[in-house]
Design a protein around this motif. Sequence first.
Motif, short mmCIF file in Angstrom:
data_model
loop_
_atom_site.label_atom_id
_atom_site.label_comp_id
_atom_site.label_asym_id
_atom_site.label_seq_id
_atom_site.Cartn_x
_atom_site.Cartn_y
_atom_site.Cartn_z
N ARG A 126 31.99 15.89 5.12
CA ARG A 126 31.62 14.56 4.65
C ARG A 126 30.59 13.94 5.58
N LYS A 127 29.52 13.41 4.99
CA LYS A 127 28.47 12.78 5.79
C LYS A 127 28.18 11.40 5.21
N LEU A 128 27.95 10.43 6.10
CA LEU A 128 27.60 9.10 5.60
C LEU A 128 26.08 9.05 5.39
N ARG A 129 25.68 8.70 4.17
CA ARG A 129 24.25 8.64 3.84
C ARG A 129 23.87 7.23 3.41
N HIS A 130 22.60 6.90 3.60
CA HIS A 130 22.09 5.65 3.03
C HIS A 130 21.25 6.08 1.81
N VAL A 131 21.67 5.63 0.63
CA VAL A 131 21.02 6.09 -0.60
C VAL A 131 20.14 4.98 -1.15
N PHE A 132 18.90 5.33 -1.50
CA PHE A 132 17.93 4.35 -2.01
C PHE A 132 17.55 4.71 -3.44
N LEU A 133 17.67 3.75 -4.34
CA LEU A 133 17.25 3.98 -5.72
C LEU A 133 15.97 3.19 -5.96
N PHE A 134 14.87 3.93 -6.16
CA PHE A 134 13.59 3.29 -6.48
C PHE A 134 13.37 3.35 -7.99
N THR A 135 12.28 2.71 -8.43
CA THR A 135 11.96 2.66 -9.86
C THR A 135 12.03 4.03 -10.52
N ASP A 136 11.64 5.10 -9.79
CA ASP A 136 11.55 6.39 -10.47
C ASP A 136 12.12 7.55 -9.65
N VAL A 137 12.84 7.22 -8.57
CA VAL A 137 13.35 8.32 -7.74
C VAL A 137 14.60 7.87 -6.99
N LEU A 138 15.53 8.81 -6.80
CA LEU A 138 16.72 8.54 -5.99
C LEU A 138 16.53 9.30 -4.68
N THR A 166 0.84 -1.19 0.00
CA THR A 166 0.00 0.00 0.00
C THR A 166 0.87 1.24 0.00
N ALA A 167 2.12 1.07 0.42
CA ALA A 167 2.92 2.26 0.70
C ALA A 167 3.12 3.14 -0.51
N VAL A 168 3.69 2.59 -1.55
CA VAL A 168 4.25 3.50 -2.53
C VAL A 168 3.89 3.14 -3.95
N THR A 169 3.23 4.04 -4.60
CA THR A 169 3.02 3.85 -6.03
C THR A 169 3.56 5.08 -6.73
N THR A 170 3.98 4.89 -7.98
CA THR A 170 4.54 6.00 -8.76
C THR A 170 3.38 6.79 -9.33
N PRO A 171 3.68 7.98 -9.92
CA PRO A 171 2.59 8.80 -10.47
C PRO A 171 1.73 8.02 -11.47
N LYS A 172 2.33 6.99 -12.13
CA LYS A 172 1.54 6.25 -13.12
C LYS A 172 0.78 5.10 -12.47
N GLY A 173 0.81 5.04 -11.15
CA GLY A 173 0.05 4.01 -10.47
C GLY A 173 0.79 2.68 -10.36
N GLU A 174 2.07 2.67 -10.77
CA GLU A 174 2.82 1.41 -10.65
C GLU A 174 3.37 1.30 -9.22
N THR A 175 3.74 0.09 -8.88
CA THR A 175 4.36 -0.08 -7.57
C THR A 175 5.79 0.42 -7.65
N ARG A 176 6.17 1.17 -6.64
CA ARG A 176 7.54 1.68 -6.63
C ARG A 176 8.42 0.61 -6.00
N GLN A 177 9.33 0.07 -6.79
CA GLN A 177 10.19 -1.00 -6.27
C GLN A 177 11.54 -0.42 -5.86
N LEU A 178 12.15 -1.01 -4.85
CA LEU A 178 13.53 -0.62 -4.51
C LEU A 178 14.46 -1.42 -5.39
#
Length: 859
Positions: free
Chosen positions: A316-328, A290-302
């Motif tokens: 310098r900062k340590l970050r955790h970076v997540f790349l989803f189907t349509d967004v970084l 239920t959490a995340v769908t993209t603007p086109k209604g697809e499921t946003r996958q990690l």
Amino acid sequence: PLAVPLPGCSLPPSLPLADFNYGADEYDAEGNEEPKALPEGSETMPYIDESPTMSPQLSARSQECGDGVSPTPTDGLGTGGEREAGKGLEMRKLVLSGFLASEEIYINQLEALLLPMKPLKATATTSQPVLTLQQIETIFYKIQDIYEIHKEFYDSLCPKVQQWDSNVTMGHLFQKLASQLGVYKAFVDNYKIALETAEKCSQSNYQFQKISEELKVKGPKDSKDSHTSVTMEALLYKPIDRVTRSTLVLHDLLKHTPADHPDYPLLQDALRISQNFLSSINEDIDPRRTAVTTPKGETRQLVKDGFLVELSEGSRKLRHVFLFTDVLLCAKLKKTAVGKHQQYDCKWYVPLADLVFPSPEESEHCPQVHVIPDHELEDMKMKISAIKSEVQKEKANKGQSRAIERLKKKMFENEFWLLLNSPAIPFRIHNRNGKSYLFLLSSDYERSEWREAIQKLQKKDLQAFVLSSVELQVLTGSCFKLRTVHNIPVTSNKDDDESPGLYGFLHVIVHSAKGFKQSANLYCTLEVDSFGYFVSKAKTRVFRDTTEPQWNEEFEIELEGSQSLRILCYEKCYDKTKLNKDNNEIVDKIMGKGQIQLDPQAVQTKNWHMDVIEMNGIKVEFSMKFTSRDMSLKRTPSKKQTGVFGVKISVVTKRERSKVPYIVRQCIEEVEKRGIEEVGIYRISGVATDIQALKAVFDANNKDILVMLSDMDINAIAGTLKLYFRELPEPLLTDRLYPAFMEGIALSDPAAKENCMMHLLRSLPDPNLITFLFLLEHLKRVAEKEPINKMSLHNLATVFGPTLLRPSEGESKGHLTLASDIWSHDVMAQVQVLLYYLQHPPISFTELKRNTLYFSTDV
């Protein structure tokens, strides 16, 4: 395209199974990487609509060949109706084969979940239970039943798909599976409590935490990966995922089953039961769906996630970076109270539709990267090695756990510092709407992995968007559940029983490569991991204008707890406009990259081991062998007294009637002539075959030495000089004085230290002393060019210290313990001794000899 062989079933190679991706994203147990068996070009994860009214699209490849018709020739089929029937039969087989492959993975996941259950039950009745029987019952509720249902289903379906023809029926199997959904209902109702119980037990019981963080899931039969590690939380989620998936498959099977087929009513019935079940189960169970769908209604996958260092407002900062189907999305872990659920805080996000990689010219205006001097990084590595040995000692002496914890905390802090401060390769990301971001990586391999993953997603039709604060909150909230990289990559996060990696020297010969489409200027670099992250260690020469480069170059790479070797193949860029001022900006194009595990058993043979890494259609051939640290510490005197390598320095200078051996003078002269501005001179390994050739020429006192020196690659000449000192039968600063050097450098009073260190030099035999002073002045001149060659006094001391001081075999026998132990303590001191003399004002031979006054006692 490539056919995925069925688990335990053989398939005609004409079927493009990989195009049917049911559950293929489960190849990696967290669903984050594309399956190993997918051909190039097929999507990472086909978009599957959650509503079971639409079939999964075939991946891009089959869309190109019409409307997903199977590529098998259909000329032999008669009428249109028969052709349709044949196509339907083929499609049903495709759907089922894909489903079977994912069913096998699902069964392996359930098996992995059940594996700890028996031992946990066994301890539950003892005096020291890990969990109570009640807790075990709650966490593993109904898993055994679900496993048995699916095992039976799989075993019945597999042979049917193997002997596939128009008479095969399997509707009854799906109907039976649907009729057993009651077990899933029970599982779903218990799911929340199961998760909470598992989390509570994890927090209160270290043993269970260890078990639940890393369950080993078997890979598919034919895959190269034998196991993947998954968390219990991720596995407990799988059954919920599965119902949705079976429903989709039923829908697709129906679509390709003729209405008069005996299976049709059975499949219809199964689909009806499954859909009713799906709508009845509680929606809130399922945060991911239920959490995340993209603007086109697809499921946003990690698609990918990991830790990267961001340069933000100059620090310098340590970050955790997540790349989803349509967004970084760039996040950091929030500090939370003990026992509270951890959460991520979003720092920024860029929709992939707006994300561009600035070219090197554009990035000239970006902030300059402040690079930490190498010697500081080296110092920190030394510190970490020293703490590691202390931890080992404490453990060996059954030390107090408090002390060990303190040391581990210190080690974590130091490793964290190293992780933050060592990366220097810029990875820039720009949002079309204005802002730019800069990450620093230590490995070009990783930089290209991120870049490729983003570019692959950008090939799809993406839309720009802005997330509302609620959407952003939900997306950031899903990060914790979905992440696949849980720990910061430092060695102190490793378990004691995990492989500590290899310590010693890896010899690699890069032979050749083939598979290039057109000729180019090509070279390779080698990366290995040390201290938890990868760094580039060697580079072949550029082979110009060829499709089949033959490098045949050998490198000696020092390993510090390494577990993998990576090879990257580049095309050299000679375009002046692209070469930019930032030294670490690598503008050369990566043609291919690959990595192999360094298996301690396989590598530790005396012989060369030949291997091929395949990357992107390119094959690179290489050989390697490994020498452990204690083997490589041996100095072996030469049997013959002719030649110069392995012969006492006094013998050589006497024979040559010289004060400094000819080989030392010639190599130093050549380096000063044309290598003093070479980046990494003395640190970067020369080609071993060149070094061996030079060694032979010097040993034979060949008259062609000078011609050969002027033609030879400068790193090979530097390498020959190091080899000469390393192969001396006793170190240049002698075995006899070694203990005194160790004591002298440990003195804390500067005057006493000066007195002692000068007296020790004076005690050296003349040839040793004169050669040492000659080398010392040369190394100081090299360090003067540090802004260009990046070699500081400290770097040079790290390279030469052990070479000039390390005692010969007879001396060090008494205290050969753990290779990594002697390494850290002694080497640190050896580096410090040389550094002391390098930082000292000029020392002259005559002054030293004259000035015997101020040191009274003998050593």
